[in-house]
Design an enzyme around this catalytic site. Structure first.
Site, short mmCIF file in Angstrom:
data_model
loop_
_atom_site.label_atom_id
_atom_site.label_comp_id
_atom_site.label_asym_id
_atom_site.label_seq_id
_atom_site.Cartn_x
_atom_site.Cartn_y
_atom_site.Cartn_z
N PHE A 76 -63.76 -35.55 -123.30
CA PHE A 76 -64.08 -36.65 -124.22
C PHE A 76 -65.54 -36.54 -124.62
CE2 PHE A 76 -66.56 -39.53 -121.45
CZ PHE A 76 -66.30 -38.99 -120.21
N ASP A 100 -72.98 -45.39 -115.96
CA ASP A 100 -73.70 -45.21 -117.22
C ASP A 100 -74.11 -43.76 -117.27
OD1 ASP A 100 -74.62 -46.78 -119.57
OD2 ASP A 100 -76.46 -45.71 -119.10
N SER A 101 -73.82 -43.12 -118.38
CA SER A 101 -74.04 -41.68 -118.44
C SER A 101 -74.46 -41.27 -119.84
CB SER A 101 -72.76 -40.95 -118.03
OG SER A 101 -71.63 -41.57 -118.59
N GLN A 116 -62.08 -44.95 -121.99
CA GLN A 116 -60.85 -44.43 -121.36
C GLN A 116 -61.04 -43.02 -120.78
OE1 GLN A 116 -58.50 -46.59 -120.58
NE2 GLN A 116 -59.86 -47.98 -121.66
N GLY A 117 -61.97 -42.26 -121.36
CA GLY A 117 -62.29 -40.93 -120.81
C GLY A 117 -62.84 -41.07 -119.40
N ARG A 158 -70.69 -36.69 -113.02
CA ARG A 158 -69.96 -37.82 -112.43
C ARG A 158 -69.56 -37.47 -110.99
NH1 ARG A 158 -67.70 -38.37 -116.74
NH2 ARG A 158 -69.16 -39.94 -117.47
N LYS A 184 -63.94 -28.94 -114.48
CA LYS A 184 -65.04 -29.85 -114.86
C LYS A 184 -65.29 -30.87 -113.75
CE LYS A 184 -66.60 -33.47 -117.93
NZ LYS A 184 -66.26 -34.67 -118.70
N TYR A 244 -69.08 -35.85 -125.65
CA TYR A 244 -69.84 -34.66 -126.03
C TYR A 244 -69.33 -33.38 -125.36
CZ TYR A 244 -73.18 -38.07 -127.90
OH TYR A 244 -73.77 -39.09 -128.62
N ASP A 245 -68.19 -33.44 -124.69
CA ASP A 245 -67.68 -32.26 -123.97
C ASP A 245 -67.60 -30.99 -124.82
OD1 ASP A 245 -67.54 -33.32 -121.43
OD2 ASP A 245 -65.48 -33.99 -121.62
P1 ITT Z 1 -68.79 -48.12 -120.88
O1 ITT Z 1 -70.18 -48.64 -121.11
O2 ITT Z 1 -67.71 -49.12 -121.12
O3 ITT Z 1 -68.64 -47.42 -119.55
P2 ITT Z 1 -69.57 -46.19 -122.88
O4 ITT Z 1 -68.83 -45.10 -123.61
O5 ITT Z 1 -70.35 -47.17 -123.72
O6 ITT Z 1 -68.50 -46.97 -121.97
P3 ITT Z 1 -72.03 -45.23 -121.78
O7 ITT Z 1 -72.81 -46.35 -122.32
O8 ITT Z 1 -72.32 -44.77 -120.38
O9 ITT Z 1 -70.48 -45.54 -121.81
O10 ITT Z 1 -72.16 -44.03 -122.79
C1 ITT Z 1 -72.17 -42.70 -122.37
C2 ITT Z 1 -71.63 -41.81 -123.45
O11 ITT Z 1 -72.01 -40.46 -123.09
C3 ITT Z 1 -70.13 -41.89 -123.48
O12 ITT Z 1 -69.66 -42.67 -124.53
C4 ITT Z 1 -69.70 -40.43 -123.59
O13 ITT Z 1 -69.31 -40.10 -124.86
C5 ITT Z 1 -70.91 -39.61 -123.20
N1 ITT Z 1 -70.55 -39.00 -121.92
C6 ITT Z 1 -70.76 -39.45 -120.67
N2 ITT Z 1 -70.18 -38.66 -119.76
C7 ITT Z 1 -69.57 -37.68 -120.47
C8 ITT Z 1 -68.78 -36.57 -120.10
O14 ITT Z 1 -68.44 -36.30 -118.85
N3 ITT Z 1 -68.32 -35.79 -121.08
C9 ITT Z 1 -68.62 -36.03 -122.37
N4 ITT Z 1 -69.33 -37.07 -122.80
C10 ITT Z 1 -69.81 -37.89 -121.85
#
Ligand code: ITT
Length: 199
Positions: free
Chosen positions: A159, A73-74, A16-17, A188, A182, A161-162
């Site tokens: 959300f 994916d992040s 949701q973040g 992103r 941000k 690791y912010d």
């Molecule tokens: P989806 O696969 O459904 O998109 P997910 O949370 O599993 O959701 P990821 O596999 O891409 O997504 O995991 C990346 C994690 O890295 C994610 O859960 C975040 O907590 C963290 N993350 C990514 N972008 C972030 C941001 O802008 N700020 C803080 N944490 C971030």
């Protein structure tokens, strides 16, 4: 090159973040759908890179809905931890997606290295985006923001690791920073800039 503009899009994420942040980047006139609204669970992320995993998600949700899908994916790469949690960033939070737990693990792992907190603990957020069309064509982009790990978690905004990420050139963590700030500098946004032409 003629680019057919997208007017309807599935956001291929159950985070949701991310939904909140990506929705703000996409022009209002585009109709957005999310897997949770369509009752769809996420696929297994079996790839070995951010790009591979974002393709897995975009393809999966596009095929399930027969619509164009945008997936993200992040994650956070910390140099001293050999770039972990990296593609395992969500998995460090466990099944309940508990980021207090993930953040504790980050500090536990860093402290095992007996680091000097006066020195910079280098890290970066990376985001890979994939747009996948029902005709199986796809387009990918990647964005990066470099920074350091805060000596303690700070702030309640954002959300994941912010609260522990301080971008280079700033004193505040992403958890303390206004979203309007941000969202102009983060990984992103940098990835989104490269696919903006489709919207
Ligand atoms: P989806 O696969 O459904 O998109 P997910 O949370 O599993 O959701 P990821 O596999 O891409 O997504 O995991 C990346 C994690 O890295 C994610 O859960 C975040 O907590 C963290 N993350 C990514 N972008 C972030 C941001 O802008 N700020 C803080 N944490 C971030």
């Amino acid at each position: 090159m003629y680019i057919k503009k997208i007017n309807k899009l599935v956001l291929g994420t159950n985070n949701q973040g991310k939904v909140r942040e990506i929705s703000k980047l996409i022009p209002k006139k585009i109709k957005l759908y999310t897997p949770s609204r369509l009752n769809l669970k996420s696929p297994k992320e079996t790839g070995s890179s951010f790009k591979e995993n974002s393709l897995i998600k975009a393809k999966f949700f596009s095929e399930k809905t027969d619509e164009i899908c945008l997936a993200d994916d992040s994650g956070l790469e910390i140099d001293i931890l050999g770039k972990l949690p990296g593609i395992y960033s969500a998995r460090w939070a466990g099944r309940k997606m508990d980021f207090k737990k993930a953040i504790k693990k980050v500090y536990r792992e860093i402290n095992k290295k007996e680091v000097d907190w006066n020195k910079k603990i280098k890290c970066r957020f990376i985001c890979a985006l994939t747009i996948y069309w029902p005709n199986k064509k796809y387009y990918q982009s990647e964005g990066i923001i470099k920074g350091k790990i805060s000596s303690a978690p700070k702030g309640t905004k954002g959300f994941g690791y912010d609260p522990i990420f301080i971008p280079n050139g700033y004193k505040l963590t992403f958890g303390e920073m206004l979203f309007s700030k941000k969202s102009q500098i983060d990984h992103r946004f940098m990835a989104f800039k490269k696919i903006k032409k489709f919207f």
